[in-house]
Design a protein around this motif. Structure first.
Motif, short mmCIF file in Angstrom:
data_model
loop_
_atom_site.label_atom_id
_atom_site.label_comp_id
_atom_site.label_asym_id
_atom_site.label_seq_id
_atom_site.Cartn_x
_atom_site.Cartn_y
_atom_site.Cartn_z
N ALA A 1 1.43 8.85 -6.26
CA ALA A 1 1.61 10.28 -5.98
C ALA A 1 2.64 10.88 -6.92
O ALA A 1 2.47 12.00 -7.43
N ARG A 2 3.74 10.14 -7.18
CA ARG A 2 4.74 10.65 -8.13
C ARG A 2 4.18 10.73 -9.54
O ARG A 2 4.52 11.62 -10.31
N ALA A 3 3.32 9.78 -9.89
CA ALA A 3 2.75 9.77 -11.24
C ALA A 3 1.77 10.92 -11.45
O ALA A 3 1.66 11.45 -12.55
N SER A 4 1.08 11.33 -10.39
CA SER A 4 0.07 12.37 -10.54
C SER A 4 0.59 13.77 -10.22
O SER A 4 -0.14 14.75 -10.38
N THR A 5 1.82 13.88 -9.78
CA THR A 5 2.39 15.18 -9.45
C THR A 5 2.81 15.91 -10.73
O THR A 5 3.52 15.36 -11.56
N ALA A 6 2.36 17.13 -10.85
CA ALA A 6 2.74 17.95 -11.99
C ALA A 6 3.72 19.02 -11.51
O ALA A 6 3.65 19.50 -10.39
N SER A 7 4.65 19.38 -12.37
CA SER A 7 5.59 20.45 -12.02
C SER A 7 5.42 21.58 -13.02
O SER A 7 5.13 21.36 -14.20
N THR A 8 5.61 22.78 -12.51
CA THR A 8 5.51 23.96 -13.36
C THR A 8 6.86 24.65 -13.43
O THR A 8 7.55 24.79 -12.42
N PRO A 9 7.29 25.08 -14.62
CA PRO A 9 8.55 25.80 -14.74
C PRO A 9 8.43 27.20 -14.15
O PRO A 9 7.42 27.88 -14.32
N VAL A 10 9.47 27.60 -13.42
CA VAL A 10 9.50 28.91 -12.77
C VAL A 10 10.88 29.52 -13.03
O VAL A 10 11.90 28.84 -12.95
N GLN A 11 10.90 30.80 -13.33
CA GLN A 11 12.18 31.51 -13.50
C GLN A 11 12.72 31.87 -12.12
O GLN A 11 11.99 32.35 -11.26
N ALA A 12 14.00 31.63 -11.91
CA ALA A 12 14.64 31.93 -10.64
C ALA A 12 16.04 32.45 -10.90
O ALA A 12 16.58 32.30 -12.00
N VAL B 1 0.84 -1.20 0.00
CA VAL B 1 0.00 0.00 0.00
C VAL B 1 0.87 1.25 0.00
O VAL B 1 0.62 2.21 -0.74
N ALA B 2 1.94 1.25 0.80
CA ALA B 2 2.83 2.41 0.85
C ALA B 2 3.54 2.62 -0.49
O ALA B 2 3.65 3.76 -0.98
N ALA B 3 4.00 1.54 -1.11
CA ALA B 3 4.70 1.65 -2.39
C ALA B 3 3.77 2.13 -3.50
O ALA B 3 4.14 2.99 -4.30
N VAL B 4 2.56 1.60 -3.53
CA VAL B 4 1.60 2.01 -4.55
C VAL B 4 1.20 3.48 -4.35
O VAL B 4 1.10 4.25 -5.31
N GLU C 1 2.97 5.89 -2.92
CA GLU C 1 4.09 6.76 -3.29
C GLU C 1 4.26 6.83 -4.80
O GLU C 1 4.48 7.90 -5.36
N THR C 2 4.13 5.70 -5.48
CA THR C 2 4.29 5.67 -6.93
C THR C 2 3.15 6.43 -7.60
O THR C 2 3.38 7.19 -8.56
N GLU D 1 8.99 0.58 -11.69
CA GLU D 1 8.29 0.89 -10.45
C GLU D 1 6.89 0.28 -10.43
O GLU D 1 6.48 -0.28 -9.41
N TRP D 2 6.16 0.37 -11.54
CA TRP D 2 4.82 -0.21 -11.58
C TRP D 2 4.89 -1.73 -11.53
O TRP D 2 4.03 -2.38 -10.91
#
Length: 154
Positions: free
Chosen positions: A44-55, A36-39, A41-42, A126-127
């Motif tokens: 959550a990583r699959a559904s996480t989106a990242s947005t580009p930001v200028q820094a 359950v923990a592995a699924v 976490e996997t 991972e899957w």
């Protein structure tokens, strides 16, 4: 008749079927919790989106961290740069090629973590591992139930 009688006779050195069933049940529950923990976490990583930001890179430092390889573990230096995001917050990134004063594109995920490159989505390995863990916990549960039924037979 001797084959049926041999099944009822306990052999020396083997645990009683009830103990076997209990141990298998505990292992099945622990493996299911790990699954359950592995699924989670996997997924959550699959559904996480990242947005580009200028820094802007505002500072750099070197940190010693312990790394391990086939020769053992040893401290190794890592270059850490501090980037300032548009809203004024700062984040640390491990990078060998970002120069101080440069404007860079970093990636921020839904949780607010900052990465130099967009985080990779979980791959087939991972899957597959999640599937293997789930199948193993089901097999252990079935083995536990079979041992429990065998222990109850007169």
């Amino acid at each position: 008749m001797s084959a049926a009688r041999a099944r009822d006779v306990e052999r020396d050195g083997t645990p009683p079927p009830a103990v076997t069933a209990a141990v298998l049940a505990v292992l099945a529950v622990l493996l299911a919790a790990w699954t359950v923990a592995a699924v989670a976490e996997t997924a959550a990583r699959a559904s996480t989106a990242s947005t580009p930001v200028q820094a802007v890179v505002v500072d750099e430092r070197v940190e010693e961290r312990v790394v391990g390889d086939r020769r053992g573990s040893r401290p190794a230096p890592f270059r850490i740069v501090v980037v300032e995001l548009p809203e004024g917050t700062r984040a640390d990134l491990r990078s060998e090629d970002l120069a101080v004063g440069a404007e860079v594109t970093v990636h921020r995920d839904d949780a607010g973590r900052v990465f130099a490159r967009p985080p990779a989505a979980p791959g087939l390995l991972e899957w597959s591992l999640c599937t293997a863990l789930a199948a193993s916990s089901v097999l252990l549960a079935v083995a536990s139930l079979r041992a429990a039924v065998r222990a109850r037979r007169p």
